[in-house]
Design an enzyme around this catalytic site. Structure first.
Site, PDB file in Angstrom:
ATOM      1  N   HIS A  12      20.028  55.873  49.199  1.00  0.00           N
ATOM      2  CA  HIS A  12      18.914  56.545  48.504  1.00  0.00           C
ATOM      3  C   HIS A  12      17.567  56.008  48.963  1.00  0.00           C
ATOM      4  CE1 HIS A  12      21.380  59.063  45.864  1.00  0.00           C
ATOM      5  NE2 HIS A  12      22.234  58.051  45.907  1.00  0.00           N
ATOM      6  N   ALA A  15      36.051  62.085  53.428  1.00  0.00           N
ATOM      7  CA  ALA A  15      36.322  60.721  52.988  1.00  0.00           C
ATOM      8  C   ALA A  15      35.052  59.883  53.005  1.00  0.00           C
ATOM      9  CB  ALA A  15      37.391  60.089  53.865  1.00  0.00           C
ATOM     10  N   GLY A  16      33.920  60.522  53.120  1.00  0.00           N
ATOM     11  CA  GLY A  16      32.665  59.773  53.099  1.00  0.00           C
ATOM     12  C   GLY A  16      32.311  59.168  54.447  1.00  0.00           C
ATOM     13  N   SER A  31      32.588  63.338  58.467  1.00  0.00           N
ATOM     14  CA  SER A  31      33.259  64.213  59.437  1.00  0.00           C
ATOM     15  C   SER A  31      32.405  65.450  59.691  1.00  0.00           C
ATOM     16  CB  SER A  31      34.643  64.609  58.935  1.00  0.00           C
ATOM     17  OG  SER A  31      34.553  65.493  57.831  1.00  0.00           O
ATOM     18  N   GLU A  87      23.932  71.771  58.961  1.00  0.00           N
ATOM     19  CA  GLU A  87      24.425  71.239  57.681  1.00  0.00           C
ATOM     20  C   GLU A  87      23.514  71.655  56.517  1.00  0.00           C
ATOM     21  OE1 GLU A  87      26.757  68.070  57.689  1.00  0.00           O
ATOM     22  OE2 GLU A  87      26.912  68.095  55.520  1.00  0.00           O
ATOM     23  N   ASP A 126      23.049  60.801  58.870  1.00  0.00           N
ATOM     24  CA  ASP A 126      24.394  61.028  59.414  1.00  0.00           C
ATOM     25  C   ASP A 126      24.343  61.552  60.842  1.00  0.00           C
ATOM     26  OD1 ASP A 126      25.012  60.337  56.890  1.00  0.00           O
ATOM     27  OD2 ASP A 126      25.929  62.249  56.319  1.00  0.00           O
TER      28      ASP A 126
HETATM   29  P1  ADP Z   1      32.481  64.223  55.012  1.00  0.00           P
HETATM   30  O1  ADP Z   1      31.348  64.623  55.889  1.00  0.00           O
HETATM   31  O2  ADP Z   1      32.172  63.030  54.170  1.00  0.00           O
HETATM   32  O3  ADP Z   1      33.771  64.040  55.746  1.00  0.00           O
HETATM   33  P2  ADP Z   1      31.984  66.818  53.913  1.00  0.00           P
HETATM   34  O4  ADP Z   1      32.497  67.504  52.694  1.00  0.00           O
HETATM   35  O5  ADP Z   1      30.535  66.683  54.110  1.00  0.00           O
HETATM   36  O6  ADP Z   1      32.727  65.401  53.956  1.00  0.00           O
HETATM   37  O7  ADP Z   1      32.531  67.589  55.210  1.00  0.00           O
HETATM   38  C1  ADP Z   1      33.922  67.807  55.334  1.00  0.00           C
HETATM   39  C2  ADP Z   1      34.167  69.229  55.807  1.00  0.00           C
HETATM   40  O8  ADP Z   1      33.737  69.383  57.168  1.00  0.00           O
HETATM   41  C3  ADP Z   1      35.632  69.581  55.836  1.00  0.00           C
HETATM   42  O9  ADP Z   1      36.094  70.025  54.576  1.00  0.00           O
HETATM   43  C4  ADP Z   1      35.678  70.684  56.881  1.00  0.00           C
HETATM   44  O10 ADP Z   1      35.260  71.910  56.322  1.00  0.00           O
HETATM   45  C5  ADP Z   1      34.606  70.245  57.865  1.00  0.00           C
HETATM   46  N1  ADP Z   1      35.187  69.481  58.994  1.00  0.00           N
HETATM   47  C6  ADP Z   1      34.835  68.263  59.404  1.00  0.00           C
HETATM   48  N2  ADP Z   1      35.559  67.870  60.476  1.00  0.00           N
HETATM   49  C7  ADP Z   1      36.396  68.873  60.759  1.00  0.00           C
HETATM   50  C8  ADP Z   1      37.418  69.090  61.746  1.00  0.00           C
HETATM   51  N3  ADP Z   1      37.716  68.158  62.664  1.00  0.00           N
HETATM   52  N4  ADP Z   1      38.082  70.258  61.704  1.00  0.00           N
HETATM   53  C9  ADP Z   1      37.792  71.201  60.805  1.00  0.00           C
HETATM   54  N5  ADP Z   1      36.848  71.047  59.845  1.00  0.00           N
HETATM   55  C10 ADP Z   1      36.163  69.911  59.812  1.00  0.00           C
HETATM   56 MG    MG Z   2      29.440  65.287  55.219  1.00  0.00          MG
END
Ligand code: ADP
Ligand code: MG
Length: 386
Positions: free
Chosen positions: A39, A125-126, A129, A161, A173
């Site tokens: 934050h 998972a934070g 991804s 995003e 990020d």
């Molecule tokens: P985080 O960024 O913490 O992992 P988010 O909810 O911000 O969680 O983003 C996760 C989403 O991004 C997933 O539910 C999916 O829709 C998308 N995503 C990320 N990586 C992949 C991947 N390798 N293949 C398909 N979708 C993905």
């Molecule tokens: Mg995310």
């Protein structure tokens, strides 16, 4: 990262799925975790993320046939992108579509493509991804004749995003995934985007990321409320101290002089941001000096501040943090990310990791009835073509 043999197999999978021929390129973008500084980003302050050693792989090949064909092994779903109709479809591929959409501001006439996504980064998972898949895609555009500069990779990924998917996150990020350097943490001024690569010298320590299993459910309203509370506090402090651009600009001395002019709630919010910002600077110095004990201490203070002053923790984050700091070899632990669920990051002596992983899941379950998942990591490299 995946083994060579696993990657070779994916080339065969790609051709089996999309057909043979043409040049298939491979790109990689890691996930990230923030060591300290939460934050602070939207207050123009410092953050100290590392890239994790897990990431997203993208195999991509330009094609002449519309629509673009995509498959993600991670979610076991395919998707299509119609270059003539780039609107959100509310599926996983929106992260990719958004990048393709905004990249057109830099490169006209992007061709269709075939793309296979896979990797060892856990989703939701934070570990970001979402930034990882966006940045991998933005780099992969090079194979479609669109080589973006690094700052534009960040811009396009962030716009995807924020504006395409609709998640109002800060720049940390996408920036850290793109700029990370192996063996280093990234000391980033979120206001100016000036950064410094800080060598990670704690060879005897590992980082464990523990996911509470509580879906972060980024209560958008709470996140927005914190942002507006920070703005209100800044207004009031600016009246007392003279105009300031953001809360991170206020020094501890100034804050201590002026804090009594704030209502109690805003006083707590501002105190978190201003002290957290200084903790990030100290943490960067500890990393450089190899001072794991002080770094651990700063992580614990950071958690307490996010819990008690900024009030973005939750019962499960607190439980996992508390169980963690009770374990042998643990130097410090804190929630990481926006809060209300998500992950805890733990700084721990390497030779105690196994013991930690044997004990903590059960203890955490006893107190919360949630299953936590753990990833052991250290600072990995940034996004690149392989
Ligand atoms: P985080 O960024 O913490 O992992 P988010 O909810 O911000 O969680 O983003 C996760 C989403 O991004 C997933 O539910 C999916 O829709 C998308 N995503 C990320 N990586 C992949 C991947 N390798 N293949 C398909 N979708 C993905
Ligand atoms: Mg995310």
């Amino acid at each position: 990262m995946l083994e060579e043999s696993e990657i070779r197999q994916r080339f065969l999978d790609f051709e089996a799925r999309f057909g043979r021929g043409g040049v298939i390129d491979l790109y990689y973008a890691p996930g990230r975790v923030n060591l300290i500084g939460d934050h602070t980003d939207y207050n123009g302050g410092y953050v100290l993320p590392i890239a994790v050693e897990q990431g997203t792989y993208l195999m991509i090949r330009a094609s002449e046939l519309s629509p673009a064909r995509l498959y993600s092994e991670n979610v076991m779903l395919d998707a299509r992108i119609f270059p003539a109709d780039l609107t959100p479809a509310e599926d996983w591929a929106d992260y990719v579509r958004g990048v393709y959409f905004y990249a057109r501001e830099f490169c006209r006439d992007l061709p269709p493509f075939d793309a296979l996504f896979f990797g060892d980064l856990p989703l939701e998972a934070g570990l970001s991804s979402s930034a990882s898949i966006e940045v991998a895609t933005a780099l992969g555009l090079e194979s479609l004749g669109c080589k973006l500069a690094r700052e534009d990779v960040v811009k396009v990924a962030l716009k995807s995003e924020n504006d395409f998917v609709g998640m109002p996150c800060g720049v940390m990020d996408q920036f850290s995934v793109t700029y990370a350097k192996a063996g280093h943490a990234l000391f980033l001024n979120s206001g100016s985007l000036e950064y410094r690569q800080v060598p990670y010298t704690l060879q005897e320590c590992a980082l464990v990321v523990g996911n509470t299993g509580v879906r972060r459910n980024l209560l958008e309203t709470d996140y927005r409320r914190r942002r507006s509370e920070c703005e209100e506090a800044l207004d009031l402090l600016s009246k007392k101290l003279g105009p300031r651009k953001n809360l991170a600009e206020v020094t501890i001395n100034e804050f201590e002089r002026a804090r009594y002019s704030l209502p109690p709630l805003l006083e707590k919010r501002a105190e978190h941001v201003i002290y957290e910002n200084v903790r990030v600077e100290e943490a960067a110095r500890c990393l450089e000096a190899g001072d794991s004990a002080t770094l651990g201490h700063l992580m614990n203070r950071s958690h307490e501040s996010l819990r008690d002053l900024f009030e973005v923790s939750c019962q499960e984050l607190d439980a996992l943090q508390e169980v963690s700091i009770d374990q042998q070899g643990v130097l410090g632990a804190r929630m990481t990310g926006a809060g209300w669920g998500g992950c805890v990051i733990v700084l721990i002596k390497k030779d105690m990791v196994e013991r930690y992983l044997r004990r903590v899941p059960g203890l955490y379950w006893q107190s919360t009835h949630y299953d936590a998942e753990f990833v052991v990591t250290s600072p990995g490299g940034g996004a690149r073509k392989l």
